[in-house]
Scaffold this motif. Structure first.
Motif, PDB file in Angstrom:
ATOM      1  N   ASN A 119       0.850  -1.186   0.000  1.00  0.00           N
ATOM      2  CA  ASN A 119       0.000   0.000   0.000  1.00  0.00           C
ATOM      3  C   ASN A 119       0.896   1.250   0.000  1.00  0.00           C
ATOM      4  OD1 ASN A 119      -1.647   2.156   0.792  1.00  0.00           O
ATOM      5  ND2 ASN A 119      -2.909   0.890   2.146  1.00  0.00           N
ATOM      6  N   HIS A 120       0.759   2.061  -1.029  1.00  0.00           N
ATOM      7  CA  HIS A 120       1.582   3.271  -1.172  1.00  0.00           C
ATOM      8  C   HIS A 120       1.489   4.181   0.071  1.00  0.00           C
ATOM      9  CE1 HIS A 120       3.464   6.518  -3.568  1.00  0.00           C
ATOM     10  NE2 HIS A 120       2.627   7.321  -2.949  1.00  0.00           N
ATOM     11  N   LEU A 121       0.292   4.276   0.655  1.00  0.00           N
ATOM     12  CA  LEU A 121       0.113   5.149   1.837  1.00  0.00           C
ATOM     13  C   LEU A 121       0.913   4.626   3.020  1.00  0.00           C
ATOM     14  CD1 LEU A 121      -3.724   5.921   1.631  1.00  0.00           C
ATOM     15  CD2 LEU A 121      -1.815   7.352   0.896  1.00  0.00           C
ATOM     16  N   GLY A 123       3.676   3.118   2.674  1.00  0.00           N
ATOM     17  CA  GLY A 123       5.045   3.529   2.333  1.00  0.00           C
ATOM     18  C   GLY A 123       5.339   4.904   2.923  1.00  0.00           C
ATOM     19  N   HIS A 124       4.447   5.882   2.660  1.00  0.00           N
ATOM     20  CA  HIS A 124       4.650   7.229   3.227  1.00  0.00           C
ATOM     21  C   HIS A 124       4.616   7.170   4.757  1.00  0.00           C
ATOM     22  CE1 HIS A 124       4.856   9.663  -0.354  1.00  0.00           C
ATOM     23  NE2 HIS A 124       3.697   9.242  -0.818  1.00  0.00           N
ATOM     24  N   LEU A 125       3.649   6.424   5.293  1.00  0.00           N
ATOM     25  CA  LEU A 125       3.467   6.367   6.753  1.00  0.00           C
ATOM     26  C   LEU A 125       4.727   5.885   7.470  1.00  0.00           C
ATOM     27  CD1 LEU A 125       0.999   6.699   8.769  1.00  0.00           C
ATOM     28  CD2 LEU A 125       0.846   4.218   8.703  1.00  0.00           C
ATOM     29  N   VAL A 154       0.979  14.262   3.811  1.00  0.00           N
ATOM     30  CA  VAL A 154       0.539  15.296   2.849  1.00  0.00           C
ATOM     31  C   VAL A 154       1.208  15.068   1.500  1.00  0.00           C
ATOM     32  CG1 VAL A 154      -0.317  17.462   3.826  1.00  0.00           C
ATOM     33  CG2 VAL A 154       2.022  16.792   4.284  1.00  0.00           C
ATOM     34  N   SER A 155       0.405  14.686   0.513  1.00  0.00           N
ATOM     35  CA  SER A 155       1.003  14.424  -0.804  1.00  0.00           C
ATOM     36  C   SER A 155       0.145  15.066  -1.891  1.00  0.00           C
ATOM     37  CB  SER A 155       1.124  12.914  -1.013  1.00  0.00           C
ATOM     38  OG  SER A 155      -0.155  12.367  -1.175  1.00  0.00           O
ATOM     39  N   GLY A 156       0.401  14.678  -3.132  1.00  0.00           N
ATOM     40  CA  GLY A 156      -0.372  15.229  -4.239  1.00  0.00           C
ATOM     41  C   GLY A 156      -1.776  14.640  -4.281  1.00  0.00           C
ATOM     42  N   THR A 329       9.145  12.535  -1.195  1.00  0.00           N
ATOM     43  CA  THR A 329       8.478  12.392  -2.490  1.00  0.00           C
ATOM     44  C   THR A 329       8.528  10.907  -2.868  1.00  0.00           C
ATOM     45  OG1 THR A 329      10.582  13.040  -3.458  1.00  0.00           O
ATOM     46  CG2 THR A 329       8.915  14.733  -3.332  1.00  0.00           C
ATOM     47  N   ASP A 330       7.706  10.513  -3.851  1.00  0.00           N
ATOM     48  CA  ASP A 330       7.533   9.081  -4.130  1.00  0.00           C
ATOM     49  C   ASP A 330       8.866   8.384  -4.422  1.00  0.00           C
ATOM     50  OD1 ASP A 330       4.895   9.349  -3.666  1.00  0.00           O
ATOM     51  OD2 ASP A 330       4.279   9.288  -5.777  1.00  0.00           O
ATOM     52  N   ASN A 331       9.062   7.246  -3.752  1.00  0.00           N
ATOM     53  CA  ASN A 331      10.312   6.480  -3.903  1.00  0.00           C
ATOM     54  C   ASN A 331      10.055   5.036  -3.515  1.00  0.00           C
ATOM     55  OD1 ASN A 331      11.448   5.931  -0.910  1.00  0.00           O
ATOM     56  ND2 ASN A 331      10.306   7.841  -0.944  1.00  0.00           N
TER      57      ASN A 331
END
Ligand code: KG4
Ligand code: ZN
Length: 361
Positions: A119-121, A123-125, A154-156, A329-331
């Motif tokens: 889950n991409h979220l 990833g940020h978390l 907070v992302s795009g 940023t996305d990675n």
């Protein structure tokens, strides 16, 4: 565990290999490599991400990055235990580009390893785990200083406030009711005739401007909950432009607006977004007696937002965590990190594109 991760959910193609060790309270990550191919130039002329162009770029860049990654003598095909790929949220064809590539390389090079969705979220978390480094390895900060944590993602595509009671007890406190903060930065940058992505352009322009020159609204700041709204703020900027530059059509603002006027507008808009984000964060921090504030996602790259939150955390004598900009940023490194946590937790995601995947409470 050595993890190869693949991220293609939006407009960055990224591949990473990390070595992850330890239990949930004591994690260690070594980033062997983290390659990102940005598509900014492709989407710039359209002022936003064009899904079919993004997919084409991912399909072109994935094999190039893969080759580059395994040319590194430190990284060996035989050492990969897990292939992790983002399955959502994101743009459907872009997600499929990553998933299909992951299936192909797993079959060809890593038949002994497991292939899993991420889950991409998440990833940020979990990217805050990439904020403290000792001896070339990122370590979990001491858990007494960490939890409960108030985490602002907070992302795009997202603006979500979470309460993290532990690494895996995560509750959504609130989120945007319309545009994400990053989306507002991108849209206002477009109104001002600035480039794409808008966040860094607004930040650069705002540096020379006066943040108190225009009093833009602070949406939902007194709503009594932890939700956000940014579409009204974008409309307020549009009305301000129409009101003050009557001769202008929105397309040619760039050519007629004075430099200082653009700088003041960018600074005032940025201040309004940051005030709103920081205020909700502090309300949550007080309500839940949080021991730390965490910040993640592309907008977390904004240095004014970082500084404000860090200084508020200092005032409260609590910790502040955010990763370096390259992991905001996305990675794919953050995708690998989330995949390791999923492994420890026994959590799994289906290997199919899930454009609206969320984090459930
Ligand atoms: O997390 P991310 O790379 O992709 C998504 O998952 O959406 O976030 C991209 C967003 C864009 O809207 C971009 O304008 C914003 O992050 N952004 C910034 C800054 N750098 C990137 N916003 C404000 N200030 C920045 N310095
Ligand atoms: Zn993202």
């Amino acid at each position: 565990m050595n993890i190869l991760a693949i991220e293609t959910s939006c407009d960055e193609t990224s591949l990473s290999v990390i070595c992850a060790e330890g239990k949930i309270k004591d994690l260690q990550f070594k980033i062997e490599n983290n390659l990102v191919a940005s598509q900014v130039e492709v989407h710039e002329e359209w002022g936003g991400v064009v899904p079919h162009l993004a997919t084409r770029e991912h399909e072109k860049n994935l094999p190039i990055l893969f080759k580059k990654l395994f040319e590194d003598p430190q990284i060996n095909f035989d050492d990969i235990d897990r292939v992790a790929v983002t399955v959502g949220p994101g743009l459907d064809p872009c997600l499929w580009a990553g998933i299909n590539f992951a299936k192909k390389v797993k079959k060809k090079h890593f038949s002994q390893s497991e292939l899993v969705g991420v889950n991409h979220l998440e990833g940020h978390l979990y990217s805050f785990l990439l904020s403290q480094k000792t001896n070339n390895k990122f370590q979990t900060p001491n858990s007494k200083e960490l939890f409960p944590a108030v985490h602002l993602l907070v992302s795009g595509g997202h603006t979500i406030l979470f309460l993290m009671e532990s690494m895996t007890e995560v509750t959504k406190l609130g989120e945007t009711q319309d545009d994400a903060a990053g989306e507002a930065f991108d849209k206002v940058a477009r109104l001002l005739g600035l480039g794409y992505p808008g966040g860094p352009e607004i930040e650069r322009t705002a540096k020379e401007g006066a943040p108190d020159s225009i009093n833009f609204p602070r949406p939902m700041i007194h709503s009594g909950d932890f939700n956000f709204s940014f579409s009204g703020l974008k409309t307020a900027v549009l009305y301000y432009l129409k009101e003050n530059f009557k001769e202008l059509k929105k397309e040619n603002v760039k050519f007629n607006m004075k430099k200082t006027e653009r700088q003041n507008l960018a600074a005032s808009f940025q201040e309004a977004v940051i005030d709103t984000l920081v205020s909700k964060n502090l309300q949550a921090q007080k309500e839940f007696s949080a021991n730390s504030i965490m910040l993640s996602g592309g907008v977390a790259a904004n240095s004014c937002l970082q500084e404000k939150l860090r200084s508020e955390a200092d005032k409260e004598e609590i910790s502040f965590y955010t990763p370096p900009i390259k992991y905001d940023t996305d990675n794919a490194a953050m995708i690998a990190v989330a995949s390791y946590i999923n492994y420890l937790e026994g959590r799994e995601y289906n290997l199919e594109s899930q454009p609206n995947l969320n984090i459930s409470n």
